[in-house]
Write a protein that holds these residues in place. Structure first.
Motif, PDB file in Angstrom:
ATOM      1  N   LEU A 106       0.460  -1.403   0.394  1.00 38.64           N
ATOM      2  CA  LEU A 106      -0.098  -0.664   0.334  1.00 38.64           C
ATOM      3  C   LEU A 106       0.880   1.384  -0.418  1.00 38.64           C
ATOM      4  N   ALA A 107       1.905   1.128   0.771  1.00 35.79           N
ATOM      5  CA  ALA A 107       2.857   1.976   0.599  1.00 35.79           C
ATOM      6  C   ALA A 107       3.116   3.035  -0.861  1.00 35.79           C
ATOM      7  N   PRO A 108       3.261   2.068  -1.556  1.00 38.57           N
ATOM      8  CA  PRO A 108       3.292   3.361  -3.007  1.00 38.57           C
ATOM      9  C   PRO A 108       2.044   4.005  -3.880  1.00 38.57           C
ATOM     10  N   LEU A 109       1.109   3.069  -2.776  1.00 40.98           N
ATOM     11  CA  LEU A 109      -0.066   3.931  -3.312  1.00 40.98           C
ATOM     12  C   LEU A 109      -0.549   5.205  -2.666  1.00 40.98           C
ATOM     13  N   LEU A 110       0.182   4.867  -1.729  1.00 40.96           N
ATOM     14  CA  LEU A 110      -1.149   6.059  -0.406  1.00 40.96           C
ATOM     15  C   LEU A 110       0.905   7.019  -0.670  1.00 40.96           C
ATOM     16  N   TRP A 111       1.854   6.600  -0.647  1.00 40.13           N
ATOM     17  CA  TRP A 111       2.889   8.206  -0.473  1.00 40.13           C
ATOM     18  C   TRP A 111       3.303   8.166  -1.581  1.00 40.13           C
ATOM     19  N   SER A 112       3.554   7.632  -2.788  1.00 40.53           N
ATOM     20  CA  SER A 112       4.736   8.418  -3.605  1.00 40.53           C
ATOM     21  C   SER A 112       5.111   9.806  -3.869  1.00 40.53           C
ATOM     22  N   HIS A 113       3.742  10.903  -3.694  1.00 39.81           N
ATOM     23  CA  HIS A 113       4.133  12.206  -4.294  1.00 39.81           C
ATOM     24  C   HIS A 113       4.688  12.226  -3.390  1.00 39.81           C
ATOM     25  N   GLN A 114       4.208  12.052  -1.900  1.00 43.15           N
ATOM     26  CA  GLN A 114       4.942  12.879  -1.024  1.00 43.15           C
ATOM     27  C   GLN A 114       6.119  12.277  -1.148  1.00 43.15           C
ATOM     28  N   ALA A 115       6.313  10.980  -1.145  1.00 46.62           N
ATOM     29  CA  ALA A 115       8.272  10.781  -1.417  1.00 46.62           C
ATOM     30  C   ALA A 115       8.852  11.408  -2.593  1.00 46.62           C
ATOM     31  N   SER A 116       8.568  11.809  -3.059  1.00 44.80           N
ATOM     32  CA  SER A 116       8.926  12.701  -4.779  1.00 44.80           C
ATOM     33  C   SER A 116       8.916  13.972  -3.837  1.00 44.80           C
ATOM     34  N   ALA A 117       8.154  14.068  -3.472  1.00 43.08           N
ATOM     35  CA  ALA A 117       7.843  16.048  -3.882  1.00 43.08           C
ATOM     36  C   ALA A 117       8.973  16.239  -3.396  1.00 43.08           C
ATOM     37  N   ILE A 118      10.165  17.546  -4.233  1.00 41.26           N
ATOM     38  CA  ILE A 118      11.049  18.018  -3.821  1.00 41.26           C
ATOM     39  C   ILE A 118      11.020  18.846  -3.618  1.00 41.26           C
ATOM     40  N   ASP A 119      11.852  19.472  -2.154  1.00 42.64           N
ATOM     41  CA  ASP A 119      11.299  21.321  -2.058  1.00 42.64           C
ATOM     42  C   ASP A 119      12.740  21.920  -1.238  1.00 42.64           C
ATOM     43  N   THR A 120      13.517  22.611  -2.191  1.00 45.44           N
ATOM     44  CA  THR A 120      14.224  22.706  -2.456  1.00 45.44           C
ATOM     45  C   THR A 120      14.808  24.072  -0.988  1.00 45.44           C
ATOM     46  N   GLU A 121      13.499  24.554  -0.083  1.00 40.19           N
ATOM     47  CA  GLU A 121      13.520  25.455   0.414  1.00 40.19           C
ATOM     48  C   GLU A 121      14.232  24.739   2.270  1.00 40.19           C
ATOM     49  N   HIS A 122      14.093  24.035   2.159  1.00 41.60           N
ATOM     50  CA  HIS A 122      13.941  22.503   3.495  1.00 41.60           C
ATOM     51  C   HIS A 122      15.504  21.178   3.135  1.00 41.60           C
ATOM     52  N   LEU A 123      16.298  21.556   2.904  1.00 44.24           N
ATOM     53  CA  LEU A 123      17.187  20.423   2.363  1.00 44.24           C
ATOM     54  C   LEU A 123      18.018  20.178   3.750  1.00 44.24           C
ATOM     55  N   LEU A 124      18.118  18.785   3.449  1.00 41.22           N
ATOM     56  CA  LEU A 124      18.761  18.379   4.827  1.00 41.22           C
ATOM     57  C   LEU A 124      18.514  18.632   6.242  1.00 41.22           C
ATOM     58  N   GLU A 125      17.222  18.887   6.482  1.00 43.40           N
ATOM     59  CA  GLU A 125      16.770  19.239   7.628  1.00 43.40           C
ATOM     60  C   GLU A 125      16.893  18.373   8.243  1.00 43.40           C
ATOM     61  N   GLY A 126      17.135  18.570   9.636  1.00 48.69           N
ATOM     62  CA  GLY A 126      16.663  17.401  10.873  1.00 48.69           C
ATOM     63  C   GLY A 126      14.922  17.481  11.304  1.00 48.69           C
ATOM     64  N   SER A 127      15.149  16.101  12.019  1.00 50.41           N
ATOM     65  CA  SER A 127      13.546  15.734  12.482  1.00 50.41           C
ATOM     66  C   SER A 127      13.074  16.921  12.960  1.00 50.41           C
ATOM     67  N   SER A 128      11.587  17.288  12.358  1.00 51.52           N
ATOM     68  CA  SER A 128      10.401  17.893  13.308  1.00 51.52           C
ATOM     69  C   SER A 128       9.335  17.652  13.028  1.00 51.52           C
ATOM     70  N   ALA A 129       7.883  18.429  13.337  1.00 50.60           N
ATOM     71  CA  ALA A 129       7.268  17.943  13.308  1.00 50.60           C
ATOM     72  C   ALA A 129       6.624  18.217  11.663  1.00 50.60           C
ATOM     73  N   LYS A 130       7.130  18.437  10.886  1.00 53.51           N
ATOM     74  CA  LYS A 130       7.029  18.506   9.114  1.00 53.51           C
ATOM     75  C   LYS A 130       7.877  17.164   8.537  1.00 53.51           C
ATOM     76  N   HIS A 131       8.677  16.917   9.073  1.00 51.82           N
ATOM     77  CA  HIS A 131       9.159  16.054   8.804  1.00 51.82           C
ATOM     78  C   HIS A 131      10.320  15.169   9.494  1.00 51.82           C
ATOM     79  N   TRP A 132       9.387  13.834  10.014  1.00 47.74           N
ATOM     80  CA  TRP A 132       9.740  13.279  11.182  1.00 47.74           C
ATOM     81  C   TRP A 132      10.613  12.747  11.283  1.00 47.74           C
ATOM     82  N   LEU A 133      11.309  12.050  10.087  1.00 48.07           N
ATOM     83  CA  LEU A 133      12.995  12.573   9.891  1.00 48.07           C
ATOM     84  C   LEU A 133      13.565  13.039   8.911  1.00 48.07           C
ATOM     85  N   GLY A 134      13.200  14.351   8.608  1.00 46.87           N
ATOM     86  CA  GLY A 134      14.153  15.215   8.353  1.00 46.87           C
ATOM     87  C   GLY A 134      13.789  14.932   6.737  1.00 46.87           C
ATOM     88  N   THR A 135      14.669  15.643   6.200  1.00 45.39           N
ATOM     89  CA  THR A 135      14.896  15.711   4.359  1.00 45.39           C
ATOM     90  C   THR A 135      16.674  15.650   3.523  1.00 45.39           C
TER      91      THR A 135
END
Length: 637
Positions: free
Chosen positions: A30-59
């Motif tokens: 199910l994971a590729p069906l549910l979260w492929s978009h979130q996993a492939s979305a590029i966000d140049t404003e948040h490169l190599l960030e650590g863990s946060s409420a928005k990105h639990w494991l960072g970017t």
């Protein structure tokens, strides 16, 4: 089988491992069906960030969410690991079953190749094949599959070798079942459980190996990613953002534990030791050239030898003939060559064993020698499959435990008599009735373990009656049965002989049983027939010292309870170190120098009585010489 799986899942380890494995597989689906978009979305404003409420494991270095990438990567990681496991299992099965399918020479070559491959560490083989097949997901899958095949092949070889020696396989071979069908119907079903268990455990190992290759850059390549590649990409920042590197590793460990724990639980539930690492008489006779003109002879054996490398010759030049409706008993101590003689007659001695004889013919058809070459192998199989029946010593190992009794009986009828499934099953039920199995229709649908020992032996005899047998070879048919069941089995054999004029070769350690039911008795010692006499003369007319010693060793109601039981002094000779002269001389009270230097031939001592002894007991010369001996005076002989 269903009950076993339920029992596995009811245990704490089995239930926990089952739930964990189900969750991992569901995530991969199910994971590729549910979260492929979130996993492939590029966000140049948040490169190599650590863990946060928005990105639990960072970017990562493109701002992609590592948590979703770990989830989506589960499908690729698990799918490729399962494909690699499938390759290892298929190749391992092919290599492990090669000795059965290809014969002795090709099988030995395959075994040698497997032994060499197993000697190398699996990771080293995986790296070698990764270089051979090239970088990428395809090359990594092939590399891990090829690297896991040798250990699975070794396991398969061991399991196949164990089942191939069972009596039910020998019975199927007598019935003419081909090698490929033998493998599919009789061997693989009996080794399926340990193979499934070890394949499940092997999937966990393949998952770890695949993650390792991807971590080294030899596995999947961008833009595809799996857990190993995510670990490799996050390695440089492990001290700054440790969660990004540790999360894929934790996913690998959890999924690997799910496979391994579930495999271990299944192994315990099934009772399988887990191993880490990736089972018509007339028509036949017409196609075989005749070898003898004796119409009454069912089996003719002349100068039969069975030898093995060493050289060892456990059967040394025996000769006998069995006529229609005759019951011939063969007695002797263990190692005297009784069962090997029966196996040689049934054409079940396989290389490196060798069988030779001046004549070995069944129903007038030669089974060895120049004339046998003129007949086809199919004709010999058809002859033995329909007219020759063999009742083995242990019916529990003679039947395939994974198949119903009726199915096993019907197989020979379908193979040789051209019956369809319904007709063959009807014949099987009829034969079960013929051997006095109650409720034959219901019993035919049961498995061997649901039969008692006596009923299994009856069903084994019924299997021999599926065709039109002219000869039944019963090898210790009453061993391990109580005296009541033993008597029933012997009466059944006697009834079959009387009603169908079937010849019977009865092999037994129990000389009293043979004396009661047989017409003639062959006494074997050290691979030779030392006495051939009518059963009616056995108790009072035996002349060979060994025959009399066998009789004396049997207790009866007159045996004094306060005295030790009689035994035959000494030990049987070693076939690999056969002495010169008479083989029984070292244990014989009446042995002379001639006995130790010259081997006596089997010569006549009256009508239908032959003895191989320089000093046969009971003759006038023997009485004159030994009448005053202590043995005679005390009545020991």
């Amino acid at each position: 089988m269903r009950a076993r799986w339920i029992a596995v899942l009811r245990t704490p380890v089995g239930a926990g491992a089952g739930v964990l494995l189900f969750a991992v597989l569901l995530l991969a689906l199910l994971a590729p069906l549910l979260w492929s978009h979130q996993a492939s979305a590029i966000d140049t404003e948040h490169l190599l960030e650590g863990s946060s409420a928005k990105h639990w494991l960072g970017t990562d270095n493109l701002g992609r969410d590592i948590f979703y990438r770990v989830l989506v990567a589960s499908r690729t990681s698990i799918l490729l690991a399962l494909v690699a496991t499938l390759i290892a299992v298929v190749m391992g099965l092919a290599l492990g079953c090669a000795p059965v399918l290809l014969g002795r020479r090709a099988g030995r070559l395959t075994t040698a190749v497997v032994n060499i491959a197993v000697a190398f560490p699996g990771l080293l083989l995986a790296l070698f094949f990764a270089v051979v097949f090239g970088v990428g997901a395809k090359g990594a899958v092939l590399a891990i599959g090829f690297a896991g095949a040798p250990s699975f092949a070794r396991l398969t070889q061991t399991l196949v070798a164990g089942v191939a020696e069972r009596d039910f396989v020998a019975a199927a071979r007598i019935a003419g079942v081909g090698r490929f069908r033998m493998l599919l119907r009789h061997i693989l079903p009996n080794i399926a459980e340990p193979l499934v268990v070890n394949a499940t455990i092997g999937a966990g190992g393949a998952l770890l190996a695949f993650a390792g290759l991807s971590f080294l850059g030899l596995g999947v390549q961008p833009p595809v990613y799996d857990w190993g590649r995510l670990m490799g990409e996050s390695l440089n920042g492990i001290y700054v953002h440790p969660a990004a590197a540790l999360a894929p590793g934790v996913a690998v460990v959890i999924a690997g534990l799910a496979f391994n724990l579930f495999g271990e639980a299944v192994a315990k539930g099934f009772g399988v030791p887990a191993m880490i690492g990736p089972r018509l008489r007339e028509r036949s006779a017409e196609t075989m050239p005749a070898a003898t003109d004796d119409d009454e002879a069912v089996l003719v054996v002349k100068d039969l030898y069975v030898s093995f490398p060493g050289p060892i010759t456990p059967v040394r030049g025996i000769s006998f003939t069995i006529g229609k409706g005759e019951i011939v008993g063969v007695v002797g101590e263990s190692g005297s060559g009784k069962s090997l003689t029966a196996l040689a007659v049934a054409q079940l001695i396989e290389p490196p064993g060798q069988v030779r004889a001046a004549e070995l013919s069944f129903l007038g058809a030669p089974l060895l020698g120049r004339l046998a070459v003129r007949s086809t192998a199919a004709a010999r199989r058809r002859l033995l499959g329909t007219s020759f029946a063999m009742v083995f010593q242990d019916p529990m190992t003679s039947f395939n435990p994974t198949k119903r009794i009726g199915t096993q009986l019907a197989e020979g009828a379908r193979e040789h008599q051209g019956l369809n499934r319904r007709q063959a099953m009807a014949r099987a039920i009829d034969r079960l009735r013929a051997v006095r199995v109650p409720a034959a229709g219901r019993r035919a649908r049961q498995y061997p373990h649901e039969f008692s020992g006596g009923m299994r032996q009856r069903a084994m005899i019924g299997m021999g009656l599926m065709g039109a047998p002219a000869l039944i070879v019963a090898d210790e048919p009453t061993t391990a049965l109580d005296v009541t069941v033993q008597r029933q089995v012997l009466r059944l054999l006697e009834t079959i002989r009387t009603e169908d004029d079937v010849a019977i070769l009865l092999i037994s350690h129990d000389i009293t049983v043979v004396a009661q039911v047989c017409d003639r008795v062959l006494v074997m010692y050290a691979g030779r027939i030392v006495e051939d006499l009518p059963a009616s003369e056995l108790a009072t007319g035996a002349r060979h010292p060994y025959t009399r010693a066998l009789l004396a060793a049997v207790p009866d109601l007159d045996t004094p309870l306060e005295e030790p039981l009689a035994v035959i002094a000494g030990r049987p000779v070693d076939p690999a170190a056969m002495p010169s002269g008479c083989a029984f001389a070292a244990r014989c009270e009446f042995a002379e120098d001639r006995c130790r230097s010259e081997d006596p031939s089997l010569v006549s001592h009256g009508p239908d009585h032959q003895v191989a002894c320089w000093n046969p007991q009971g003759t006038a010369a023997w009485q004159a010489r030994y009448l005053g001996s202590e043995s005679i005076r005390t009545g020991q002989l």
